[in-house]
Structures are given as structure tokens and as C-alpha cells.
Design a protein around this motif. Structure first.
Motif, mmCIF file in Angstrom:
data_model
loop_
_atom_site.group_PDB
_atom_site.id
_atom_site.type_symbol
_atom_site.label_atom_id
_atom_site.label_comp_id
_atom_site.label_asym_id
_atom_site.label_seq_id
_atom_site.Cartn_x
_atom_site.Cartn_y
_atom_site.Cartn_z
ATOM 1 N N LEU A 1 -24.578 6.999 23.319
ATOM 2 C CA LEU A 1 -25.048 7.939 24.340
ATOM 3 C C LEU A 1 -25.548 9.253 23.747
ATOM 4 O O LEU A 1 -26.336 9.954 24.383
ATOM 5 N N ALA A 2 -25.155 9.563 22.509
ATOM 6 C CA ALA A 2 -25.664 10.780 21.859
ATOM 7 C C ALA A 2 -27.145 10.649 21.529
ATOM 8 O O ALA A 2 -27.826 11.647 21.309
ATOM 9 N N GLU A 3 -27.677 9.422 21.493
ATOM 10 C CA GLU A 3 -29.088 9.200 21.179
ATOM 11 C C GLU A 3 -29.985 9.169 22.423
ATOM 12 O O GLU A 3 -31.198 9.051 22.306
ATOM 13 N N VAL A 4 -29.398 9.256 23.585
ATOM 14 C CA VAL A 4 -30.161 9.138 24.837
ATOM 15 C C VAL A 4 -30.858 10.459 25.155
ATOM 16 O O VAL A 4 -30.196 11.484 25.289
ATOM 17 N N PRO A 5 -32.198 10.447 25.304
ATOM 18 C CA PRO A 5 -32.921 11.661 25.699
ATOM 19 C C PRO A 5 -32.916 11.805 27.235
ATOM 20 O O PRO A 5 -33.665 11.106 27.923
ATOM 21 N N PRO A 6 -32.078 12.674 27.794
ATOM 22 C CA PRO A 6 -31.921 12.760 29.245
ATOM 23 C C PRO A 6 -33.221 13.023 30.014
ATOM 24 O O PRO A 6 -33.492 12.364 31.016
ATOM 25 N N ARG A 7 -34.024 13.945 29.542
ATOM 26 C CA ARG A 7 -35.262 14.263 30.248
ATOM 27 C C ARG A 7 -36.210 13.062 30.273
ATOM 28 O O ARG A 7 -36.867 12.794 31.276
ATOM 29 N N PHE A 8 -36.284 12.330 29.174
ATOM 30 C CA PHE A 8 -37.125 11.151 29.094
ATOM 31 C C PHE A 8 -36.663 10.087 30.093
ATOM 32 O O PHE A 8 -37.492 9.425 30.723
ATOM 33 N N CYS A 9 -35.357 9.908 30.238
ATOM 34 C CA CYS A 9 -34.835 8.941 31.210
ATOM 35 C C CYS A 9 -35.355 9.249 32.607
ATOM 36 O O CYS A 9 -35.790 8.352 33.332
ATOM 37 N N LEU A 10 -35.314 10.508 32.979
ATOM 38 C CA LEU A 10 -35.787 10.911 34.309
ATOM 39 C C LEU A 10 -37.296 10.712 34.441
ATOM 40 O O LEU A 10 -37.780 10.276 35.488
ATOM 41 N N THR A 11 -38.036 11.007 33.384
ATOM 42 C CA THR A 11 -39.495 10.831 33.398
ATOM 43 C C THR A 11 -39.861 9.358 33.585
ATOM 44 O O THR A 11 -40.733 9.020 34.398
ATOM 45 N N VAL A 12 -39.198 8.476 32.843
ATOM 46 C CA VAL A 12 -39.461 7.042 32.959
ATOM 47 C C VAL A 12 -39.081 6.552 34.355
ATOM 48 O O VAL A 12 -39.827 5.798 34.987
ATOM 49 N N ALA A 13 -37.930 6.991 34.841
ATOM 50 C CA ALA A 13 -37.476 6.546 36.166
ATOM 51 C C ALA A 13 -38.439 6.980 37.263
ATOM 52 O O ALA A 13 -38.755 6.183 38.155
ATOM 53 N N PRO B 1 -19.882 15.914 24.670
ATOM 54 C CA PRO B 1 -20.761 16.640 25.589
ATOM 55 C C PRO B 1 -22.139 15.986 25.734
ATOM 56 O O PRO B 1 -22.665 15.875 26.837
ATOM 57 N N GLN B 2 -22.726 15.519 24.617
ATOM 58 C CA GLN B 2 -24.022 14.821 24.686
ATOM 59 C C GLN B 2 -23.905 13.531 25.489
ATOM 60 O O GLN B 2 -24.792 13.191 26.268
ATOM 61 N N GLY B 3 -22.818 12.810 25.287
ATOM 62 C CA GLY B 3 -22.595 11.566 26.011
ATOM 63 C C GLY B 3 -22.447 11.803 27.501
ATOM 64 O O GLY B 3 -22.980 11.049 28.321
ATOM 65 N N ASN B 4 -21.724 12.868 27.870
ATOM 66 C CA ASN B 4 -21.565 13.202 29.288
ATOM 67 C C ASN B 4 -22.904 13.556 29.921
ATOM 68 O O ASN B 4 -23.211 13.137 31.040
ATOM 69 N N THR B 5 -23.710 14.334 29.202
ATOM 70 C CA THR B 5 -25.041 14.712 29.703
ATOM 71 C C THR B 5 -25.922 13.482 29.859
ATOM 72 O O THR B 5 -26.616 13.324 30.866
ATOM 73 N N ALA B 6 -25.876 12.599 28.867
ATOM 74 C CA ALA B 6 -26.685 11.376 28.919
ATOM 75 C C ALA B 6 -26.258 10.490 30.078
ATOM 76 O O ALA B 6 -27.102 9.969 30.816
ATOM 77 N N MET B 7 -24.956 10.306 30.264
ATOM 78 C CA MET B 7 -24.484 9.448 31.353
ATOM 79 C C MET B 7 -24.855 10.041 32.709
ATOM 80 O O MET B 7 -25.254 9.310 33.622
ATOM 81 N N ALA B 8 -24.790 11.351 32.843
ATOM 82 C CA ALA B 8 -25.198 11.995 34.097
ATOM 83 C C ALA B 8 -26.685 11.767 34.353
ATOM 84 O O ALA B 8 -27.095 11.475 35.483
#
Length: 168
Positions: free
Chosen positions: A89-101, A124-131
Motif C-alpha cells: 500500500l505504500a506504493e499506491v498513488p492515491p491521486r492516480f487511483c481517483l483519476t482512473v476511477a 500512514p502511507q498505507g492508511n492514505t492509500a486504503m482511504a
């Protein structure tokens, strides 16, 4: 395009290098007929710029030809389902997830997240990514390993294809 039976066009988006390795393990377990995205890093889309990515069949066959330099909208075009694949989950780009979705939903596609093993869940990165994943997707599935992930993707796309046998 005529189909003998329903087979969903599944686009698999590996979120980081660990996810890319997991999808290669899925290929070794027989997963085919799925397209994958190339070039996603933890920083993809974090600067607000439109990412340009590649798409190719995950194994030997896909539902469209390989291409590079695709916008997110073009990347998800013709996909019935877009599956965000995460392992670390530390490798997950949160903004990109939202853009793709957002692009996939505008296209009428189902958006899912498949979390395999869930490394760095409690950081903390994992929590942000999961959110971000929870916010972005219609369906979130967490499995322990690739042995469960590959059959799950097969089910999403409509099951493995076997040649039809004529019976008399």
C-alpha cells in the motif's frame, strides 16, 4: 464484435512494482485475456499532470492491441471493468487511483480494487492509500495471496475459456 459467451474486458492497473510482480505470478497461474497498464509508479499523477501510460495484454491475449502514450481516458476506454491491483500500500498513488476511477466511471465501467497481501497496511502511507482506494472504487476485495487473486480475476472476466466440444 460477436462473442459466443459473455467475456468482460478487464483492465488491470498494477499500483507499484510489487503489484506488477503479483500480476506476473497470476500469469504463471494461467490468467490470460486481461489487459494491463504499464508505467504506474508511486508518483504517477501526484504533480497534477495528465499521466501518459502504456497498455498491453497481460499474458498472450488481450482484448485490444498494445499501445503507449495513452491518457487515462483512453486507457480505460472499452474496458467493462477496471481493477486497481495493490500489494504494498505504500506504493499506491492515491491521486492516480481517483483519476482512473473518475475516468472509468465516466466510461460506464465498474471500478474495483484488488488488494493482495496488503503490505504496509498499518503505516500512514498505507492508511492514505486504503482511504483513496475505498473512495475510488465500487468494490474492494482483499485476498491473502496470488493463488486467490488470479481465479478472482478470471471470475470477473467471465471465467476461463475452453474450446467448445461438439457432442452427438
Amino acid at each position: 464484435m460477436n462473442r459466443r459467451s459473455y467475456e468482460a474486458h478487464v483492465l488491470l492497473v498494477p499500483l507499484g512494482t510489487d503489484a506488477a510482480r503479483a500480476q506476473e505470478d497470476m500469469v504463471a497461474r494461467g490468467l490470460d485475456g486481461v489487459m494491463t497498464v504499464r508505467g504506474v509508479t508511486p508518483l504517477t499523477g501526484s504533480d497534477g499532470a495528465e499521466p501518459r501510460l502504456g497498455s498491453a495484454p497481460l499474458a498472450t491475449t488481450g482484448w485490444r492491441p498494445a499501445a503507449d502514450g495513452l491518457t487515462v481516458a483512453r486507457l480505460v476506454d472499452d474496458a467493462d471493468m477496471v481493477v486497481l491491483l495493490a500489494t504494498d500500500l505504500a506504493e499506491v498513488p492515491p491521486r492516480f487511483c481517483l483519476t482512473v476511477a473518475e475516468a472509468a466511471q465516466a466510461n460506464g465501467s465498474l471500478v474495483a480494487a484488488l488488494v493482495v497481501g496488503s503490505g504496509n497496511w498499518d503505516t500512514p502511507q498505507g492508511n492514505t492509500a486504503m482511504a483513496a482506494l475505498r473512495e475510488a472504487v465500487d468494490m474492494l476485495v482483499v485476498v491473502r495471496g496470488v493463488a486467490l487473486a488470479a481465479p478472482f480475476l478470471d471470475v470477473l472476466r467471465g471465467g476461463r475459456r475452453k474450446p467448445a466440444l461438439a457432442t452427438l
